[in-house]
Write a protein that holds these residues in place. Structure first.
Motif, PDB file in Angstrom:
ATOM      1  N   PRO A  17       0.800  -1.232   0.000  1.00 50.14           N
ATOM      2  CA  PRO A  17       0.000   0.000   0.000  1.00 50.14           C
ATOM      3  C   PRO A  17       0.832   1.282   0.000  1.00 50.14           C
ATOM      4  CG  PRO A  17      -0.564  -1.396   1.904  1.00 50.14           C
ATOM      5  CD  PRO A  17       0.518  -2.085   1.140  1.00 50.14           C
ATOM      6  N   THR A  18       1.985   1.257   0.629  1.00 52.32           N
ATOM      7  CA  THR A  18       2.851   2.444   0.622  1.00 52.32           C
ATOM      8  C   THR A  18       3.321   2.739  -0.794  1.00 52.32           C
ATOM      9  OG1 THR A  18       3.589   2.045   2.888  1.00 52.32           O
ATOM     10  CG2 THR A  18       5.004   3.435   1.513  1.00 52.32           C
ATOM     11  N   ARG A  19       3.697   1.699  -1.521  1.00 51.57           N
ATOM     12  CA  ARG A  19       4.160   1.918  -2.895  1.00 51.57           C
ATOM     13  C   ARG A  19       3.019   2.366  -3.804  1.00 51.57           C
ATOM     14  NH1 ARG A  19       7.559  -2.434  -1.205  1.00 51.57           N
ATOM     15  NH2 ARG A  19       6.301  -4.047  -2.203  1.00 51.57           N
ATOM     16  N   ARG A  20       1.821   1.833  -3.571  1.00 56.23           N
ATOM     17  CA  ARG A  20       0.666   2.305  -4.362  1.00 56.23           C
ATOM     18  C   ARG A  20       0.401   3.778  -4.074  1.00 56.23           C
ATOM     19  NH1 ARG A  20      -1.382  -2.771  -2.744  1.00 56.23           N
ATOM     20  NH2 ARG A  20      -2.818  -1.773  -1.268  1.00 56.23           N
ATOM     21  N   ARG A  21       0.577   4.183  -2.832  1.00 49.63           N
ATOM     22  CA  ARG A  21       0.385   5.603  -2.485  1.00 49.63           C
ATOM     23  C   ARG A  21       1.464   6.468  -3.132  1.00 49.63           C
ATOM     24  NH1 ARG A  21       0.412   8.214   3.405  1.00 49.63           N
ATOM     25  NH2 ARG A  21      -0.174  10.321   2.797  1.00 49.63           N
ATOM     26  N   ARG A  24       0.500   6.984  -6.648  1.00 50.54           N
ATOM     27  CA  ARG A  24      -0.578   7.979  -6.748  1.00 50.54           C
ATOM     28  C   ARG A  24      -0.021   9.390  -6.608  1.00 50.54           C
ATOM     29  NH1 ARG A  24      -6.437   8.371  -6.698  1.00 50.54           N
ATOM     30  NH2 ARG A  24      -6.144   6.162  -6.821  1.00 50.54           N
ATOM     31  N   LEU A  25       0.838   9.607  -5.623  1.00 53.20           N
ATOM     32  CA  LEU A  25       1.425  10.935  -5.425  1.00 53.20           C
ATOM     33  C   LEU A  25       2.207  11.384  -6.653  1.00 53.20           C
ATOM     34  CD1 LEU A  25       2.668  10.514  -1.747  1.00 53.20           C
ATOM     35  CD2 LEU A  25       0.871  12.091  -2.531  1.00 53.20           C
ATOM     36  N   GLU A  28      -0.019  12.407  -9.554  1.00 56.04           N
ATOM     37  CA  GLU A  28      -0.694  13.689  -9.368  1.00 56.04           C
ATOM     38  C   GLU A  28       0.201  14.891  -9.626  1.00 56.04           C
ATOM     39  OE1 GLU A  28      -2.204  13.168  -5.402  1.00 56.04           O
ATOM     40  OE2 GLU A  28      -3.968  12.078  -6.109  1.00 56.04           O
ATOM     41  N   GLN A  40       4.829  12.973   3.228  1.00 57.84           N
ATOM     42  CA  GLN A  40       3.483  12.415   3.100  1.00 57.84           C
ATOM     43  C   GLN A  40       3.278  11.126   3.906  1.00 57.84           C
ATOM     44  OE1 GLN A  40       1.062  14.055   1.318  1.00 57.84           O
ATOM     45  NE2 GLN A  40       2.643  15.621   1.160  1.00 57.84           N
ATOM     46  N   PHE A  41       4.334  10.645   4.563  1.00 63.13           N
ATOM     47  CA  PHE A  41       4.285   9.360   5.257  1.00 63.13           C
ATOM     48  C   PHE A  41       4.767   9.501   6.696  1.00 63.13           C
ATOM     49  CE2 PHE A  41       4.716   8.466   0.775  1.00 63.13           C
ATOM     50  CZ  PHE A  41       3.785   7.462   0.574  1.00 63.13           C
TER      51      PHE A  41
END
Length: 109
Positions: A17-21, A24-25, A28, A40-41
């Motif tokens: 999930p961290t890599r998917r986030r 996403r970042l 964007e 962001q983490f």
């Protein structure tokens, strides 16, 4: 790194999930420095860097040095593999649902 020389599987890279986030970042914005990504983490710079390395090994992220700063950008092309895989199963389920619909219609008749 071209598609044939990837060190890591795209599916493995996006499993976390961290890599998917991170993906996403980066999707964007055109490019982000490591310190902005880390902000962001709730983890340190080293942990974020390790995740970015995994994404780089899968060909999903590229980086470049700007002075002392490393900036990262998304390379979404490898995600086509995921889209193709999901597309196959989308077609599979659509076909099965259509068959089920026809079967139910036949039972109503």
């Amino acid at each position: 790194m071209d598609e044939n020389n990837r060190l890591r599987d795209v599916f493995d890279a996006i499993a976390d999930p961290t890599r998917r986030r991170l993906i996403r970042l980066l999707a964007e914005s055109s490019e982000l420095p490591l310190h902005e990504l880390t902000a962001q983490f709730e983890m340190g710079r080293t942990a974020v860097s390790k995740h970015l390395t995994i994404l780089k090994e899968a060909g999903l992220v590229a980086d470049r040095k700007v002075g002392r700063e490393t900036r990262f950008r998304l390379n979404a092309a490898p995600l086509k593999q995921v889209e193709d895989w999901v597309g196959f199963y989308r077609s599979y389920w659509n076909d099965n649902m259509a068959r089920l619909g026809r079967l139910l219609e036949e039972e109503d008749e």
